[in-house]
Design a protein around this motif. Structure first.
Motif, PDB file in Angstrom:
ATOM      1  N   GLN A   1      -6.066   6.437   1.829  1.00 50.50           N
ATOM      2  CA  GLN A   1      -4.868   6.624   2.640  1.00 50.50           C
ATOM      3  C   GLN A   1      -3.857   5.516   2.341  1.00 50.50           C
ATOM      4  O   GLN A   1      -2.666   5.780   2.198  1.00 50.50           O
ATOM      5  CB  GLN A   1      -5.234   6.650   4.127  1.00 50.50           C
ATOM      6  CG  GLN A   1      -5.923   7.928   4.568  1.00 50.50           C
ATOM      7  CD  GLN A   1      -7.433   7.954   4.326  1.00 50.50           C
ATOM      8  OE1 GLN A   1      -7.992   7.134   3.615  1.00 50.50           O
ATOM      9  NE2 GLN A   1      -8.100   8.922   4.931  1.00 50.50           N
ATOM     10  N   VAL A   2      -4.327   4.280   2.238  1.00 51.28           N
ATOM     11  CA  VAL A   2      -3.439   3.155   1.920  1.00 51.28           C
ATOM     12  C   VAL A   2      -2.840   3.337   0.527  1.00 51.28           C
ATOM     13  O   VAL A   2      -1.633   3.202   0.330  1.00 51.28           O
ATOM     14  CB  VAL A   2      -4.181   1.804   2.033  1.00 51.28           C
ATOM     15  CG1 VAL A   2      -3.362   0.674   1.434  1.00 51.28           C
ATOM     16  CG2 VAL A   2      -4.512   1.495   3.484  1.00 51.28           C
TER      17      VAL A   2
ATOM     18  N   GLN B   1      -0.095   6.224   3.065  1.00 50.49           N
ATOM     19  CA  GLN B   1      -0.280   6.256   4.512  1.00 50.49           C
ATOM     20  C   GLN B   1      -0.901   4.924   4.958  1.00 50.49           C
ATOM     21  O   GLN B   1      -2.011   4.865   5.449  1.00 50.49           O
ATOM     22  CB  GLN B   1      -1.165   7.436   4.915  1.00 50.49           C
ATOM     23  CG  GLN B   1      -0.536   8.776   4.635  1.00 50.49           C
ATOM     24  CD  GLN B   1      -1.450   9.925   5.023  1.00 50.49           C
ATOM     25  OE1 GLN B   1      -2.600   9.966   4.626  1.00 50.49           O
ATOM     26  NE2 GLN B   1      -0.929  10.846   5.804  1.00 50.49           N
ATOM     27  N   LYS B   2      -0.134   3.856   4.796  1.00 51.93           N
ATOM     28  CA  LYS B   2      -0.658   2.501   4.984  1.00 51.93           C
ATOM     29  C   LYS B   2      -1.164   2.221   6.394  1.00 51.93           C
ATOM     30  O   LYS B   2      -2.279   1.737   6.571  1.00 51.93           O
ATOM     31  CB  LYS B   2       0.402   1.485   4.579  1.00 51.93           C
ATOM     32  CG  LYS B   2       0.649   1.467   3.091  1.00 51.93           C
ATOM     33  CD  LYS B   2       1.683   0.434   2.719  1.00 51.93           C
ATOM     34  CE  LYS B   2       1.844   0.322   1.238  1.00 51.93           C
ATOM     35  NZ  LYS B   2       2.605   1.342   0.607  1.00 51.93           N
TER      36      LYS B   2
ATOM     37  N   ILE C   1      -5.046   1.467   7.356  1.00 51.92           N
ATOM     38  CA  ILE C   1      -5.477   0.180   7.928  1.00 51.92           C
ATOM     39  C   ILE C   1      -6.237   0.401   9.229  1.00 51.92           C
ATOM     40  O   ILE C   1      -7.271  -0.235   9.472  1.00 51.92           O
ATOM     41  CB  ILE C   1      -4.267  -0.760   8.116  1.00 51.92           C
ATOM     42  CG1 ILE C   1      -3.747  -1.209   6.744  1.00 51.92           C
ATOM     43  CG2 ILE C   1      -4.627  -1.954   8.984  1.00 51.92           C
ATOM     44  CD1 ILE C   1      -2.413  -1.908   6.774  1.00 51.92           C
TER      45      ILE C   1
ATOM     46  N   TYR D   1       3.542  10.262   7.451  1.00 47.16           N
ATOM     47  CA  TYR D   1       2.794   9.008   7.448  1.00 47.16           C
ATOM     48  C   TYR D   1       1.518   9.106   8.281  1.00 47.16           C
ATOM     49  O   TYR D   1       0.548   8.431   8.008  1.00 47.16           O
ATOM     50  CB  TYR D   1       3.657   7.862   7.965  1.00 47.16           C
ATOM     51  CG  TYR D   1       4.764   7.468   7.029  1.00 47.16           C
ATOM     52  CD1 TYR D   1       4.481   6.827   5.825  1.00 47.16           C
ATOM     53  CD2 TYR D   1       6.086   7.749   7.317  1.00 47.16           C
ATOM     54  CE1 TYR D   1       5.483   6.480   4.954  1.00 47.16           C
ATOM     55  CE2 TYR D   1       7.098   7.394   6.453  1.00 47.16           C
ATOM     56  CZ  TYR D   1       6.793   6.754   5.279  1.00 47.16           C
ATOM     57  OH  TYR D   1       7.789   6.412   4.409  1.00 47.16           O
TER      58      TYR D   1
END
Length: 142
Positions: A82-83, A87-88, A92, A138
């Motif tokens: 994801q990161v 999609q940071k 996280i 996001y």
């Protein structure tokens, strides 16, 4: 599909746009789904309701991990794909949940396997949407 930069019709295998040279998912003037001009402040197309690239979404050009690789990496380290695929914040948070689950029980547990499967499926389906040329939000899941 239409170029979001100039509104020109784009074939499924054409990248960049043959008219203006913009990469798929780049540009903010036209809807990629219907080709209609969109207001600068709109997050969705007023004509068809599609999410507009560059407005709270990640364009397909940001794809870094293919769907199967994304799935495998996020199974073992939740949120990793994801990161890497843009999609940071979501990645996280998934990683922090992963660390919390590991700190409670460092052995392989049902929670670790179920969470890994959920993270892997999410990474796979989001990466697959991006690979097909779709911009994703996001915080989009699956």
């Amino acid at each position: 599909m239409y170029c979001p930069n100039c509104g020109n019709t784009i074939g499924p295998n054409e990248n960049p746009c043959p008219k203006c040279g913009a990469a798929k998912g780049a540009g903010k003037n036209y809807c990629a789904s219907c080709g209609k001009r969109a207001p600068k402040d709109a997050k969705t197309c007023p004509a068809c309701g599609a999410t507009l690239a560059g407005r709270g979404v990640i364009p397909p050009s940001k794809l870094r991990l293919a769907p199967l690789l994304a799935s495998a990496s996020s199974f073992f380290i939740w949120g990793m794909a994801q990161v890497l695929n843009g999609q940071k914040a979501k990645g996280i948070i998934l990683f922090l949940i992963y660390v919390a689950v590991l700190s409670v029980n460092p052995r392989i547990s049902p929670a670790l396997v179920i969470g890994g499967l959920a993270s892997a499926l999410d990474a796979f389906f989001c990466a697959r949407r991006m690979a097909k040329g779709e911009a994703i939000g996001y915080w989009r899941f699956f």
